[in-house]
Design a protein around this motif. Structure first.
Motif, PDB file in Angstrom:
ATOM      1  N   GLN A  66       0.821  -1.211   0.000  1.00  9.55           N
ATOM      2  CA  GLN A  66       0.000   0.000   0.000  1.00  9.55           C
ATOM      3  C   GLN A  66       0.858   1.265   0.000  1.00  9.55           C
ATOM      4  O   GLN A  66       0.346   2.355  -0.251  1.00  9.55           O
ATOM      5  CB  GLN A  66      -0.942   0.011   1.194  1.00  9.55           C
ATOM      6  CG  GLN A  66      -0.252   0.130   2.542  1.00  9.55           C
ATOM      7  CD  GLN A  66      -1.230   0.188   3.705  1.00  9.55           C
ATOM      8  OE1 GLN A  66      -2.412  -0.137   3.555  1.00  9.55           O
ATOM      9  NE2 GLN A  66      -0.745   0.604   4.858  1.00  9.55           N
ATOM     10  N   THR A 239      -6.297  -4.295   1.054  1.00  4.00           N
ATOM     11  CA  THR A 239      -7.157  -3.736   0.026  1.00  4.00           C
ATOM     12  C   THR A 239      -6.522  -3.964  -1.332  1.00  4.00           C
ATOM     13  O   THR A 239      -5.302  -3.840  -1.478  1.00  4.00           O
ATOM     14  CB  THR A 239      -7.401  -2.224   0.245  1.00  4.00           C
ATOM     15  OG1 THR A 239      -8.075  -1.681  -0.896  1.00  4.00           O
ATOM     16  CG2 THR A 239      -6.109  -1.459   0.453  1.00  4.00           C
ATOM     17  N   ASP A 241      -6.553  -2.232  -3.907  1.00  4.52           N
ATOM     18  CA  ASP A 241      -6.279  -0.996  -4.655  1.00  4.52           C
ATOM     19  C   ASP A 241      -4.850  -0.928  -5.170  1.00  4.52           C
ATOM     20  O   ASP A 241      -4.585  -0.282  -6.188  1.00  4.52           O
ATOM     21  CB  ASP A 241      -6.553   0.228  -3.769  1.00  4.52           C
ATOM     22  CG  ASP A 241      -8.010   0.349  -3.391  1.00  4.52           C
ATOM     23  OD1 ASP A 241      -8.776   0.939  -4.155  1.00  4.52           O
ATOM     24  OD2 ASP A 241      -8.372  -0.155  -2.319  1.00  4.52           O
ATOM     25  N   ARG A 254     -11.080  -8.200  -1.314  1.00  6.19           N
ATOM     26  CA  ARG A 254     -10.748  -8.064   0.086  1.00  6.19           C
ATOM     27  C   ARG A 254     -10.862  -9.414   0.802  1.00  6.19           C
ATOM     28  O   ARG A 254     -11.431 -10.365   0.262  1.00  6.19           O
ATOM     29  CB  ARG A 254     -11.654  -7.026   0.745  1.00  6.19           C
ATOM     30  CG  ARG A 254     -11.321  -5.602   0.306  1.00  6.19           C
ATOM     31  CD  ARG A 254     -12.355  -4.591   0.775  1.00  6.19           C
ATOM     32  NE  ARG A 254     -11.881  -3.230   0.557  1.00  6.19           N
ATOM     33  CZ  ARG A 254     -11.862  -2.611  -0.627  1.00  6.19           C
ATOM     34  NH1 ARG A 254     -12.299  -3.257  -1.706  1.00  6.19           N
ATOM     35  NH2 ARG A 254     -11.411  -1.378  -0.734  1.00  6.19           N
ATOM     36  N   GLN A 283      -9.637  -0.004   3.680  1.00  4.63           N
ATOM     37  CA  GLN A 283      -9.939   1.119   2.798  1.00  4.63           C
ATOM     38  C   GLN A 283      -8.666   1.878   2.462  1.00  4.63           C
ATOM     39  O   GLN A 283      -7.766   2.013   3.295  1.00  4.63           O
ATOM     40  CB  GLN A 283     -10.920   2.084   3.468  1.00  4.63           C
ATOM     41  CG  GLN A 283     -12.273   1.500   3.788  1.00  4.63           C
ATOM     42  CD  GLN A 283     -13.193   2.546   4.385  1.00  4.63           C
ATOM     43  OE1 GLN A 283     -13.321   3.647   3.863  1.00  4.63           O
ATOM     44  NE2 GLN A 283     -13.836   2.205   5.490  1.00  4.63           N
ATOM     45  N   LYS A 284      -8.616   2.386   1.260  1.00  2.91           N
ATOM     46  CA  LYS A 284      -7.478   3.178   0.809  1.00  2.91           C
ATOM     47  C   LYS A 284      -7.316   4.434   1.659  1.00  2.91           C
ATOM     48  O   LYS A 284      -6.219   4.981   1.775  1.00  2.91           O
ATOM     49  CB  LYS A 284      -7.701   3.553  -0.663  1.00  2.91           C
ATOM     50  CG  LYS A 284      -6.518   4.183  -1.354  1.00  2.91           C
ATOM     51  CD  LYS A 284      -6.848   4.407  -2.830  1.00  2.91           C
ATOM     52  CE  LYS A 284      -5.681   5.052  -3.558  1.00  2.91           C
ATOM     53  NZ  LYS A 284      -6.000   5.262  -4.998  1.00  2.91           N
TER      54      LYS A 284
END
Length: 290
Positions: A66, A239, A241, A254, A283-284
């Protein structure tokens, strides 16, 4: 920095010549963020936050990272030792409850040198917030300088470690590193306000489809150290993302409640104390803006 051997990869890169090894970090401190951070475990945050110093580069290169903007993107400001010292004491003045070096492994020896210089004047615990891929011999340079070790223990299976972090020897390296960290600091201690002052807290991120490996990680950890003498941070914040969802389609979702809760149930059965996350942590939003 000449012929760098600071992490288990021992890639031998001469960082003083401007060439980049696996960590992609220059010889100078590459600092990506200096700030009070409220989203660490409660015993590391206090009222105003942990005094985080995010260092650029990383010796793992996880495919779902991340913090990829800084771990692989070389984003940050080059700092001298004097400049980094000033940044550390600016966090003290801002009310930080600790000084938290994030992803510091590839700067271990210069950070040890700096800490030897400032430790007598530093009124806060020092946190070593790392991926767990640490050389025991190099960690010994931090003995007496780091108060709280905050390593990841990412994988039990070498196949997963190779697939997702390009480090097939990660399980045995992380195991030896965590044992050394505990040897240095011993059982966890807390102050009157519940803030952690010394010891080892191990983080584990549950990944999609990796529930059984996560359970093996916890069993291994319980066999290494007394569960009551450390703290466990069991994270559900994965996440997709930041993952390469084409190359790793299994990472395109997820973690399910079943996956996370089954690992959590085992952690409790093994006697671990510490922290777990609610599903809304995935969550980002919680990723620092670098």
């Amino acid at each position: 920095m000449s012929i760098c051997q600071m992490c288990p990869r021992a890639c031998g890169t001469d960082r003083t010549e401007g060439t980049l090894g696996f960590c992609r970090a220059p010889a100078e401190f590459l600092v990506s963020r200096v700030a009070l951070h409220p989203f660490e475990e409660p015993c590391l945050c206090g009222k105003k936050g942990s005094g985080t110093i995010f260092l650029g580069g990383c010796n793992l290169g996880c495919v779902y990272c991340q913090n990829i903007a800084i771990s692989r993107g070389q984003k940050g400001e080059k700092m001298t030792e004097d400049a980094l010292e000033k940044a550390i004491f600016s966090l003290v003045e801002a009310g930080a409850c600790n000084i938290n070096f994030v992803t510091p492994t590839h700067y271990t020896l210069p950070l040890a040198s700096l800490l030897e210089k400032i430790k007598p004047r530093l009124p806060l615990p020092v946190v070593w917030n790392c991926g767990g891929y640490e050389s025991v011999e190099v960690l010994q340079a931090l003995d007496g300088l780091v108060d709280i070790y905050l390593p990841d223990f990412k994988y039990h299976a070498s196949s997963l470690a190779e697939k997702y972090s390009h480090a097939p020897d990660y399980p045995e390296i992380a195991t030896a590193a965590i044992i050394e960290m505990f040897r240095q600091r011993g059982p966890v201690t807390f102050d009157s306000e519940g803030l952690m002052t010394s010891g080892v807290m191990v983080r584990h991120l549950v990944l999609p489809t990796c529930r059984k490996d996560s359970m093996d990680v916890l069993r291994t950890l319980a066999s290494l150290l007394p569960a009551s003498d450390i703290r466990l941070s069991l994270m559900s914040q994965y996440t997709p993302d930041f993952a390469d969802k084409i190359a790793y389609p299994e990472l395109a979702r997820r973690v399910t409640s079943f996956e996370y809760n089954s690992v959590l149930d085992l952690a409790l059965a093994l006697g671990f104390e510490g922290y777990f996350q609610s599903r809304d942590s995935a969550q980002k939003y919680y990723t620092p803006n670098f």
